[in-house]
Design a protein around this motif. Structure first.
Motif, short mmCIF file in Angstrom:
data_model
loop_
_atom_site.label_atom_id
_atom_site.label_comp_id
_atom_site.label_asym_id
_atom_site.label_seq_id
_atom_site.Cartn_x
_atom_site.Cartn_y
_atom_site.Cartn_z
N LEU A 199 -10.33 -8.78 -0.66
CA LEU A 199 -10.51 -8.18 -2.02
C LEU A 199 -11.42 -6.77 -1.93
CD1 LEU A 199 -11.73 -11.55 -4.15
CD2 LEU A 199 -9.27 -10.54 -3.70
N GLY A 200 -12.47 -6.65 -0.99
CA GLY A 200 -13.12 -5.42 -1.10
C GLY A 200 -12.30 -4.33 -0.88
N LEU A 201 -11.34 -4.37 0.07
CA LEU A 201 -10.54 -3.31 0.58
C LEU A 201 -9.66 -3.00 -0.41
CD1 LEU A 201 -9.83 -4.16 4.53
CD2 LEU A 201 -11.08 -2.06 3.52
N ILE A 202 -8.82 -3.97 -0.94
CA ILE A 202 -7.79 -3.93 -2.10
C ILE A 202 -8.17 -3.49 -3.45
CG2 ILE A 202 -6.11 -5.18 -3.52
CD1 ILE A 202 -5.67 -6.90 -1.04
N PHE A 203 -9.42 -4.03 -3.92
CA PHE A 203 -9.99 -3.62 -5.13
C PHE A 203 -10.65 -2.17 -5.01
CE2 PHE A 203 -10.50 -7.21 -7.92
CZ PHE A 203 -9.61 -8.04 -7.54
N VAL B 186 -10.75 3.48 -18.84
CA VAL B 186 -10.36 2.22 -19.19
C VAL B 186 -9.03 1.71 -18.33
CG1 VAL B 186 -8.66 1.11 -21.00
CG2 VAL B 186 -10.83 2.33 -21.80
N PRO B 187 -8.24 2.67 -17.65
CA PRO B 187 -7.17 2.25 -16.59
C PRO B 187 -7.99 1.80 -15.48
CG PRO B 187 -6.44 4.52 -17.41
CD PRO B 187 -7.90 4.08 -18.02
N LEU B 188 -8.97 2.07 -15.07
CA LEU B 188 -9.97 1.48 -13.84
C LEU B 188 -10.01 0.00 -14.44
CD1 LEU B 188 -11.47 1.22 -11.43
CD2 LEU B 188 -13.30 2.41 -12.89
N ALA B 189 -10.48 -0.26 -15.40
CA ALA B 189 -11.15 -1.44 -15.85
C ALA B 189 -10.04 -2.34 -16.19
CB ALA B 189 -11.92 -1.48 -17.07
N CYS B 190 -8.84 -1.81 -16.66
CA CYS B 190 -7.44 -2.98 -16.92
C CYS B 190 -7.12 -3.30 -15.49
CB CYS B 190 -6.67 -2.05 -17.78
SG CYS B 190 -7.11 -1.83 -19.34
N VAL C 295 -9.91 3.19 -6.90
CA VAL C 295 -9.97 4.84 -6.80
C VAL C 295 -8.76 5.54 -7.38
CG1 VAL C 295 -10.03 6.80 -5.17
CG2 VAL C 295 -11.61 4.73 -4.91
N ALA C 296 -7.54 4.78 -7.14
CA ALA C 296 -6.32 5.36 -7.63
C ALA C 296 -6.24 5.26 -8.98
CB ALA C 296 -5.12 4.30 -7.01
N ALA C 297 -6.74 4.07 -9.58
CA ALA C 297 -6.60 3.98 -11.12
C ALA C 297 -7.59 5.24 -11.96
CB ALA C 297 -6.91 2.42 -11.61
N LEU C 298 -8.87 5.10 -11.25
CA LEU C 298 -9.74 5.92 -11.99
C LEU C 298 -9.22 7.52 -11.66
CD1 LEU C 298 -12.26 6.78 -13.12
CD2 LEU C 298 -13.33 6.82 -10.86
N THR C 299 -8.48 7.94 -10.55
CA THR C 299 -7.81 9.23 -10.37
C THR C 299 -6.79 9.37 -11.46
OG1 THR C 299 -8.37 9.20 -8.03
CG2 THR C 299 -6.68 10.74 -9.01
N LEU C 300 -5.94 8.40 -11.59
CA LEU C 300 -4.75 8.76 -12.59
C LEU C 300 -5.41 8.71 -14.12
CD1 LEU C 300 -2.05 6.29 -11.07
CD2 LEU C 300 -2.12 8.95 -11.11
N GLY C 301 -6.37 8.09 -14.37
CA GLY C 301 -7.06 8.04 -15.68
C GLY C 301 -7.61 9.19 -16.03
N LEU C 302 -8.57 9.81 -15.08
CA LEU C 302 -9.00 11.21 -15.51
C LEU C 302 -8.04 12.39 -15.36
CD1 LEU C 302 -12.36 10.76 -13.08
CD2 LEU C 302 -12.04 10.45 -15.57
N LEU C 303 -6.97 12.24 -14.68
CA LEU C 303 -5.75 13.09 -14.47
C LEU C 303 -5.11 13.22 -15.77
CD1 LEU C 303 -4.75 15.25 -12.98
CD2 LEU C 303 -3.08 13.57 -11.86
N ALA D 248 0.77 -1.24 -0.04
CA ALA D 248 -0.02 -0.11 -0.13
C ALA D 248 0.69 1.34 0.08
CB ALA D 248 -1.12 -0.11 1.13
N ILE D 249 1.79 1.30 0.61
CA ILE D 249 2.83 2.42 0.75
C ILE D 249 3.36 2.59 -0.51
CG2 ILE D 249 4.90 3.34 2.05
CD1 ILE D 249 3.93 2.06 4.46
N VAL D 250 4.03 1.63 -0.96
CA VAL D 250 4.69 1.63 -2.27
C VAL D 250 3.62 2.05 -3.29
CG1 VAL D 250 5.86 0.38 -4.01
CG2 VAL D 250 6.53 -0.15 -1.93
N GLY D 251 2.61 1.72 -3.30
CA GLY D 251 1.50 1.95 -4.55
C GLY D 251 1.22 3.42 -4.16
N ALA D 252 0.94 3.83 -3.03
CA ALA D 252 0.67 5.29 -2.60
C ALA D 252 1.73 6.34 -2.98
CB ALA D 252 0.44 5.51 -1.29
N VAL D 253 2.95 5.87 -3.08
CA VAL D 253 4.25 6.64 -3.51
C VAL D 253 3.93 6.78 -5.06
CG1 VAL D 253 6.61 6.82 -3.73
CG2 VAL D 253 5.58 6.38 -1.44
N ILE D 254 3.97 5.57 -5.56
CA ILE D 254 3.80 5.59 -7.07
C ILE D 254 2.83 6.35 -7.61
CG2 ILE D 254 3.41 4.22 -9.21
CD1 ILE D 254 4.87 1.89 -7.61
#
Length: 350
Positions: free
Chosen positions: A117-121, A161-165, A126-134, A13-19
Motif C-alpha cells: 500500500l505504501g508503494l502503490i499509494f 481534489v484529484p489526489l484525494a479522489c 504523486v501522479a494524481a497530484l501532478t495531473l491535478g496541478l497541471l 505501473a507501465i500502463v498507468g505511466a503511459v496514461i
C-alpha cells in the motif's frame, strides 16, 4: 518486498505511466494553445478592463468546445484505478491461495500489506497530484469562457481534489478486496461505494465554506422603461467574475418574492391602477407605457424599490473548498486503509 511488489504490479505501473504521460502531454498542449488563442482574441485585456467580452469569450468557447467531454472523462480515472487495480490487490491472493506461501515466509502479512500500500499509494498520489496541478494550469485561461473554476466537470480534475479522489478510490478498492476476498464482487462494491460517496458531494460542496451574500436595490420606477419584461431584468449582473452563484431572490417593496414568470406590468399596476399599456394585444411587440402615463405613475413609485439578494461562493474560495473536500476524503481513505490492514492481519485463513 519492494522488488516483489514491482514484479507483481509492473504491468499496471507501465500502463498507468503511459496514461499519465499521455494526459500530461495533452494538458501541456491544451494549456499552451489556450494561452496563445486567448491573447489573440484579446480575452485577458478585455476581462481586466471589465468591458463586455461576450463576443471574444464566445469565439474562445467555440474554439475549445470539445474540451468538456475530455475533462469529464478524467473524472472516471480514480474509479477505474480503484476497481481494476486496488480491488484485486488482496482478493486475488486469497482466490489463488498464494497468500499461504507469501505470508509463511520471512515477510508477514502486516509487512506485506503495508509495503504494498505504501508503494502503490505513494506513486499514484504523486501522479494524481501532478495531473491535478497541471490541469489547474492548463484550464486556467479557459475558465472565463466555460463558467468558472467551479464548473462541475472541471472542479474534480483540478487542484488537490484529484489526489484525494484517487486515494479514496484506492482505499475503497483495497478495503473491499480485503473484506470480501473475491475480486469481482469487490470491484462491484467499489463502484457502488465510490459513486455513493462522490455524487452527493456536488450538492454538499457549496457549504464547505461560508457563502457571500450581496443585496442590491433598484427604484421600482425602473420598471417603467420595460413593462413587458420581468422585474429581475432590472438588475445588472453584480456577481464577481468566477463566482459560483447558489441562490438569487428578488423581492418587491412589500417583501414578496418575485418569480421569473412575473411581468413588470403586473407589479406596476399595483401602485398605479390607471396605468394602460400600449400594444398590450400584440404578440410580436412588447407592451410600452406612454410618457404621460409614466410621468403620472412615477410619483406613486417614489421611495419604493426592488431588492435582489444573491448568495455565492467567490472565486477566492476555490482552494478553501478544495482543501475541505480533500481533507474529508483523505480521512475516509485512512479509515478504509486501516480496515484493510486489520482484515489482512487478523482475519487471514489458515
Amino acid at each position: 518486498m519492494i522488488w516483489t511488489t514491482w514484479r507483481q504490479h509492473r504491468a499496471e505501473a507501465i500502463v498507468g505511466a503511459v496514461i499519465v504521460a499521455a494526459i500530461g502531454a495533452a494538458m501541456v498542449v491544451v494549456g499552451t494553445i489556450a494561452r496563445t488563442r486567448s491573447r489573440t482574441l484579446g480575452v485577458p485585456a478585455c476581462l481586466r478592463s471589465r468591458a463586455d467580452c461576450t463576443d471574444a469569450l464566445g469565439q474562445f468557447h467555440n474554439f475549445f468546445h470539445t474540451i468538456p467531454p475530455f475533462t469529464g472523462a478524467l473524472i472516471a480515472l480514480p474509479l477505474l484505478a480503484g476497481m481494476f487495480w486496488a480491488a484485486p490487490l488482496v482478493s486475488r491472493e486469497y482466490e489463488a491461495g498464494t497468500h499461504r506461501l507469501a505470508w509463511t515466509q520471512s515477510v508477514g502479512p502486516l509487512r506485506w500489506i503495508t509495503v504494498k500500500l505504501g508503494l502503490i499509494f505513494g506513486l499514484v498520489a504523486v501522479a494524481a497530484l501532478t495531473l491535478g496541478l497541471l490541469a489547474t494550469w492548463a484550464l486556467d485561461p479557459l475558465t472565463a469562457a466555460f463558467g468558472g473554476r467551479y464548473n462541475s466537470t472541471w472542479y474534480d480534475v483540478q487542484g488537490i481534489v484529484p489526489l484525494a479522489c484517487m486515494l479514496f478510490a484506492l482505499s475503497v478498492g483495497v478495503a473491499t478486496s480485503a473484506l470480501i476476498r473475491r475480486t469481482v464482487p469487490a470491484m462491484a462494491v467499489t463502484l457502488l461505494v465510490y459513486a455513493a460517496a462522490r455524487i452527493p458531494v456536488h450538492w454538499i460542496r457549496p457549504h464547505f465554506a461560508p457563502l457571500t451574500t450581496r443585496t442590491l436595490a433598484v427604484p421600482l420606477s425602473t420598471l417603467l422603461q420595460s413593462p413587458g419584461g420581468n422585474p429581475q431584468d432590472a438588475f445588472a449582473s453584480s456577481v464577481p467574475l468566477g463566482a459560483w452563484v447558489q441562490h438569487v431572490a428578488v423581492t418587491d417593496p412589500s417583501g414578496g418574492l418575485v418569480s421569473r414568470t412575473r411581468v413588470s406590468m403586473d407589479l406596476l399596476t399595483r401602485y398605479c391602477p390607471d396605468l394602460q399599456p400600449i400594444n398590450a394585444t400584440s404578440t410580436n411587440t412588447p407592451p410600452r407605457i406612454s410618457a404621460a402615463d409614466a410621468a403620472a405613475c412615477r410619483p406613486h413609485l417614489q421611495g419604493l424599490s426592488l431588492h435582489e439578494t444573491i448568495s455565492y461562493q467567490p472565486a477566492s474560495h476555490f482552494w478553501l473548498l478544495q482543501t475541505v473536500e480533500s481533507a474529508v476524503f483523505l480521512v475516509l481513505a485512512a479509515l478504509l486503509v486501516t480496515a484493510a490492514v486489520l482484515a489482512v492481519t487478523h482475519r487471514r485463513p489458515t
